[in-house]
Design an enzyme around this catalytic site. Sequence first.
Site, short mmCIF file in Angstrom:
data_model
loop_
_atom_site.label_atom_id
_atom_site.label_comp_id
_atom_site.label_asym_id
_atom_site.label_seq_id
_atom_site.Cartn_x
_atom_site.Cartn_y
_atom_site.Cartn_z
N HIS A 148 31.51 43.78 36.60
CA HIS A 148 30.75 42.60 35.87
C HIS A 148 29.48 42.09 36.66
O HIS A 148 29.16 41.02 36.32
CB HIS A 148 31.93 41.46 35.87
CG HIS A 148 33.14 41.78 34.96
ND1 HIS A 148 34.38 40.96 35.05
CD2 HIS A 148 33.33 42.55 34.13
CE1 HIS A 148 35.23 41.56 34.15
NE2 HIS A 148 34.74 42.59 33.58
N GLY A 177 45.14 41.13 42.44
CA GLY A 177 44.90 39.75 41.91
C GLY A 177 43.95 39.67 40.75
O GLY A 177 42.84 39.00 40.73
N LEU A 226 50.01 37.35 43.13
CA LEU A 226 50.86 36.17 43.66
C LEU A 226 51.95 35.95 42.64
O LEU A 226 53.06 35.85 42.99
CB LEU A 226 49.98 35.12 43.56
CG LEU A 226 50.04 33.78 44.43
CD1 LEU A 226 50.58 34.18 45.73
CD2 LEU A 226 49.09 32.84 44.36
N ALA A 256 47.51 38.50 48.32
CA ALA A 256 47.05 39.77 48.53
C ALA A 256 46.69 40.03 50.08
O ALA A 256 46.95 41.05 50.57
CB ALA A 256 45.52 39.95 47.63
P1 OAD Z 1 41.81 35.46 36.94
O1 OAD Z 1 41.50 34.01 37.15
O2 OAD Z 1 42.23 35.77 35.22
O3 OAD Z 1 43.05 36.10 37.50
C1 OAD Z 1 43.18 36.00 39.05
C2 OAD Z 1 44.67 36.63 39.54
O4 OAD Z 1 44.89 36.31 40.72
C3 OAD Z 1 45.88 35.78 38.63
O5 OAD Z 1 46.78 36.89 38.13
C4 OAD Z 1 46.58 34.91 39.99
O6 OAD Z 1 47.93 35.11 39.93
C5 OAD Z 1 46.05 35.85 41.23
N1 OAD Z 1 46.30 35.46 42.60
C6 OAD Z 1 45.57 34.26 42.95
N2 OAD Z 1 45.66 34.07 44.17
C7 OAD Z 1 46.11 35.35 44.36
C8 OAD Z 1 46.10 35.88 45.98
N3 OAD Z 1 46.09 35.05 47.07
N4 OAD Z 1 46.85 37.01 46.21
C9 OAD Z 1 46.98 37.78 45.08
N5 OAD Z 1 46.81 37.25 43.80
C10 OAD Z 1 46.29 36.25 43.54
O7 OAD Z 1 40.72 36.71 37.59
P2 OAD Z 1 40.37 38.02 36.93
O8 OAD Z 1 41.45 38.90 36.47
O9 OAD Z 1 39.50 38.67 38.25
O10 OAD Z 1 34.46 37.69 34.23
O11 OAD Z 1 39.28 37.72 35.71
C11 OAD Z 1 38.73 38.77 35.01
C12 OAD Z 1 37.47 38.21 34.43
O12 OAD Z 1 37.50 36.99 33.81
C13 OAD Z 1 36.56 37.74 35.71
O13 OAD Z 1 35.78 38.77 36.04
C14 OAD Z 1 35.57 36.83 35.02
C15 OAD Z 1 36.54 36.24 34.07
O14 OAD Z 1 35.91 35.53 32.96
C16 OAD Z 1 33.14 37.03 34.16
O15 OAD Z 1 33.10 35.70 34.17
C17 OAD Z 1 32.27 37.97 33.81
#
Ligand code: OAD
Length: 232
Positions: A104, A175, A202, A220
């Site tokens: 991204h 994550g 998580l 993580a």
């Molecule tokens: P999300 O915010 O959708 O998901 C974050 C994930 O991390 C969730 O499933 C949480 O349960 C998990 N989580 C939180 N804290 C954690 C920890 N300490 N250890 C392990 N897991 C944890 O984020 P993404 O999946 O990255 O794009 O979102 C994908 C894209 O959507 C992003 O790159 C962004 C967004 O819109 C753009 O803005 C271009």
Amino acid sequence: MILTGAGISAASGLRTFRGKDGVWEEYDVEEFGHVNRLQDNPGRVWELFGPLRAESKAAAPNTAHAVLAEVERRLHATQLFVLITQNFDGLHQRAGSKNVIELHGTSHRTRCSNPDCDLEPFIDENPHTDAVPLCPMCDHALRPDIVLFGERIPALQSWESKRALRDCDLFISIGTSGTVAPASNFVRSAEYAGARTIYVNLDPMESRNPAYKEEYLGKAEEVLCKLFGVET
Ligand code: OAD
């Protein structure tokens, strides 16, 4: 092959996008994160991504980033490690990871919003929250070098990801909520390639994706130490 999302940077103090206190709870995706805003209101894009740029610059990599960098360092010459990240915070590289595909884009670069302009993307840590910066060559609005909603993944990153998936024998997602394509589909390609497929998060998957054969729940920064037997 590792796929990471915002959750891996949570322990660095960066917000995730979805869920409680998520970025998209505060900011409307269409209003602040859609490519169309570059035409009608680029200030909106900087209003969101400018402060995120400043926050990721101020953040430090955490244990989870460090474990992945260490795993890559320890591999044999015959093994290939590819880290695909949806994050644009640059923390994997700062932790020492080398073979990183930024699916991204990166918040630390700025480029011109005019696709026909020759301005080279450049490193920029200014959050531009006061005024929209203009291109010195064509006067169009400058933009953060991040893939916005409604945009395609850049061709190089897309191609490199596909190539890595084709040869992959181990796939670990860490994550990520698995809601944004194409990254959300990578596990199926990995399964098709015969890889061992592991989900680290998580929380359990909201709707179970059968392509994941193993699941490790927890932070993580804790799970990865155990999974790889690495102390940082
Ligand atoms: P999300 O915010 O959708 O998901 C974050 C994930 O991390 C969730 O499933 C949480 O349960 C998990 N989580 C939180 N804290 C954690 C920890 N300490 N250890 C392990 N897991 C944890 O984020 P993404 O999946 O990255 O794009 O979102 C994908 C894209 O959507 C992003 O790159 C962004 C967004 O819109 C753009 O803005 C271009």
